[in-house]
Scaffold this motif. Structure first.
Motif, PDB file in Angstrom:
ATOM      1  N   SER A   1     -14.086  29.018 -34.084  1.00 20.86           N
ATOM      2  CA  SER A   1     -15.422  28.407 -34.017  1.00 20.86           C
ATOM      3  C   SER A   1     -16.258  28.699 -35.261  1.00 20.86           C
ATOM      4  CB  SER A   1     -16.152  28.902 -32.762  1.00 20.86           C
ATOM      5  OG  SER A   1     -15.421  28.591 -31.598  1.00 20.86           O
ATOM      6  N   LYS A   2     -15.689  28.401 -36.424  1.00 20.18           N
ATOM      7  CA  LYS A   2     -16.383  28.667 -37.684  1.00 20.18           C
ATOM      8  C   LYS A   2     -17.182  27.468 -38.191  1.00 20.18           C
ATOM      9  CE  LYS A   2     -13.074  32.130 -39.372  1.00 20.18           C
ATOM     10  NZ  LYS A   2     -12.153  32.500 -40.488  1.00 20.18           N
ATOM     11  N   PHE A   3     -17.032  26.317 -37.531  1.00 17.80           N
ATOM     12  CA  PHE A   3     -17.610  25.075 -38.055  1.00 17.80           C
ATOM     13  C   PHE A   3     -19.121  25.173 -38.251  1.00 17.80           C
ATOM     14  CE2 PHE A   3     -19.183  20.664 -37.278  1.00 17.80           C
ATOM     15  CZ  PHE A   3     -18.743  20.133 -38.485  1.00 17.80           C
ATOM     16  N   ILE A   4     -19.842  25.599 -37.230  1.00 17.84           N
ATOM     17  CA  ILE A   4     -21.297  25.741 -37.370  1.00 17.84           C
ATOM     18  C   ILE A   4     -21.724  27.191 -37.122  1.00 17.84           C
ATOM     19  CG2 ILE A   4     -21.888  23.351 -36.849  1.00 17.84           C
ATOM     20  CD1 ILE A   4     -22.359  24.139 -33.970  1.00 17.84           C
ATOM     21  N   TYR A   5     -20.778  28.083 -37.246  1.00 17.89           N
ATOM     22  CA  TYR A   5     -21.086  29.503 -37.043  1.00 17.89           C
ATOM     23  C   TYR A   5     -22.063  29.997 -38.118  1.00 17.89           C
ATOM     24  CZ  TYR A   5     -20.535  34.545 -36.617  1.00 17.89           C
ATOM     25  OH  TYR A   5     -20.776  35.888 -36.460  1.00 17.89           O
ATOM     26  N   GLY A   6     -23.037  30.745 -37.703  1.00 21.09           N
ATOM     27  CA  GLY A   6     -23.990  31.316 -38.639  1.00 21.09           C
ATOM     28  C   GLY A   6     -25.217  30.464 -38.887  1.00 21.09           C
ATOM     29  N   LEU A   7     -25.191  29.201 -38.449  1.00 25.45           N
ATOM     30  CA  LEU A   7     -26.355  28.316 -38.636  1.00 25.45           C
ATOM     31  C   LEU A   7     -27.344  28.567 -37.499  1.00 25.45           C
ATOM     32  CD1 LEU A   7     -24.478  25.038 -39.669  1.00 25.45           C
ATOM     33  CD2 LEU A   7     -25.471  26.794 -41.155  1.00 25.45           C
ATOM     34  N   LYS A   8     -28.023  29.671 -37.576  1.00 23.43           N
ATOM     35  CA  LYS A   8     -28.855  30.135 -36.469  1.00 23.43           C
ATOM     36  C   LYS A   8     -30.194  29.411 -36.348  1.00 23.43           C
ATOM     37  CE  LYS A   8     -26.794  34.740 -36.414  1.00 23.43           C
ATOM     38  NZ  LYS A   8     -27.031  36.208 -36.446  1.00 23.43           N
ATOM     39  N   ARG A   9     -30.536  28.590 -37.330  1.00 21.36           N
ATOM     40  CA  ARG A   9     -31.798  27.850 -37.257  1.00 21.36           C
ATOM     41  C   ARG A   9     -31.581  26.367 -36.969  1.00 21.36           C
ATOM     42  NH1 ARG A   9     -35.600  30.340 -42.140  1.00 21.36           N
ATOM     43  NH2 ARG A   9     -35.489  32.530 -41.449  1.00 21.36           N
ATOM     44  N   LEU A  10     -30.366  26.019 -36.666  1.00 20.25           N
ATOM     45  CA  LEU A  10     -30.039  24.619 -36.404  1.00 20.25           C
ATOM     46  C   LEU A  10     -30.708  24.169 -35.108  1.00 20.25           C
ATOM     47  CD1 LEU A  10     -28.284  22.473 -37.812  1.00 20.25           C
ATOM     48  CD2 LEU A  10     -26.428  23.102 -36.259  1.00 20.25           C
ATOM     49  N   GLN A  11     -31.513  23.124 -35.188  1.00 19.05           N
ATOM     50  CA  GLN A  11     -32.263  22.653 -34.028  1.00 19.05           C
ATOM     51  C   GLN A  11     -31.747  21.323 -33.480  1.00 19.05           C
ATOM     52  OE1 GLN A  11     -36.448  22.534 -34.945  1.00 19.05           O
ATOM     53  NE2 GLN A  11     -36.553  24.698 -35.501  1.00 19.05           N
ATOM     54  N   TYR A  12     -31.057  20.569 -34.310  1.00 25.60           N
ATOM     55  CA  TYR A  12     -30.618  19.224 -33.916  1.00 25.60           C
ATOM     56  C   TYR A  12     -29.135  19.077 -34.219  1.00 25.60           C
ATOM     57  CZ  TYR A  12     -30.525  14.088 -33.765  1.00 25.60           C
ATOM     58  OH  TYR A  12     -30.242  12.781 -33.469  1.00 25.60           O
ATOM     59  N   ILE A  13     -28.341  18.777 -33.190  1.00 22.76           N
ATOM     60  CA  ILE A  13     -26.901  18.588 -33.363  1.00 22.76           C
ATOM     61  C   ILE A  13     -26.516  17.221 -32.811  1.00 22.76           C
ATOM     62  CG2 ILE A  13     -24.599  19.407 -32.732  1.00 22.76           C
ATOM     63  CD1 ILE A  13     -25.717  22.206 -32.526  1.00 22.76           C
ATOM     64  N   ASP A  14     -25.871  16.421 -33.648  1.00 15.75           N
ATOM     65  CA  ASP A  14     -25.433  15.083 -33.247  1.00 15.75           C
ATOM     66  C   ASP A  14     -23.913  15.000 -33.365  1.00 15.75           C
ATOM     67  OD1 ASP A  14     -24.916  12.446 -32.783  1.00 15.75           O
ATOM     68  OD2 ASP A  14     -26.435  11.663 -34.146  1.00 15.75           O
TER      69      ASP A  14
END
Length: 219
Positions: free
Chosen positions: A16-29
């Motif tokens: 699960s490295k694809f969006i790992y670490g993006l802790k401020r991500l608010q919108y996922i499409d």
């Protein structure tokens, strides 16, 4: 990230490295990506406290593909145009948990799914019109009945008591027919092996009377 064939790439993303670490991500499409399997528990691990909108429309999901209750700020969920037949009690409860976490502002989009209005989905239909969660179309969606007729969840809800009685009656009819079939089978088997059964009972009864008599003679 829509229409990006992510369903192929994420299958190999075992860590699960694809969006790992993006802790401020608010919108996922993740729409239009041919997803059909549930996401790994760790897929959105870094976004549980940040993501507010999750777009999963036009995939191949047959159920909600993640544990919604783990998200803390999610207030918009789009699962339109998938293959979901109805939401289970567990999924409904998870959405209600989100509703409380989001200060009663969550919106869920459900239209375009292959919804069914059957005995198994009546609780879901009732929830559509009793929940305070904001639903598009006010919870009125097209659905298919057991006999293949197309109706709407609104019509089913307005006649919910009749539908419940109908389904309970159907279950009892199926049970009665099954029970009758089993009894008929026993009767037919008994008739076919009538002589064998008579012989068996004769031997059994004869033994019942013979053994005590032999015992008395021996004593």
């Amino acid at each position: 990230m829509q229409s990006s064939s992510l369903s192929i790439g994420l299958k190999d993303d075992h860590h699960s490295k694809f969006i790992y670490g993006l802790k401020r991500l608010q919108y996922i499409d993740f729409s239009r990506n041919a997803f059909e399997d549930r996401f790994r528990i760790s897929t959105f691990k870094s976004q549980l406290d940040s993501v507010q909108s999750l777009i999963l429309e036009r995939n191949l999901f047959t159920s909600v593909p993640l544990n919604l209750e783990e998200f803390n700020r999610l207030s918009f969920l789009n699962i339109r145009n998938n293959k979901i037949a109805y939401l289970t009690t567990k999924e409904i409860n998870a959405i209600e948990v989100l509703f409380r976490k989001s200060n009663r502002t969550i919106t869920v989009l459900l239209d375009g799914n292959a919804l069914v209005c059957t005995c198994a989905s009546l609780d879901f239909v009732e929830w559509l019109f009793t929940t305070k969660v904001k639903l598009n179309s006010n919870g009125s969606y097209t659905c298919v009945e057991n006999d293949g007729n197309i109706t709407t969840t609104n019509i089913v809800y307005n006649h919910l008591r009749i539908f419940r009685i109908r389904f309970i009656t159907t279950i009892w009819v199926i049970f009665s027919v099954t029970l009758f079939g089993v009894l008929l089978l026993f009767i037919l088997v008994g008739y076919r092996y009538k002589l064998h059964l008579q012989y068996f009972f004769f031997i059994y009864r004869n033994g019942q009377y013979t053994f005590p008599e032999v015992k008395r003679r021996n004593t």
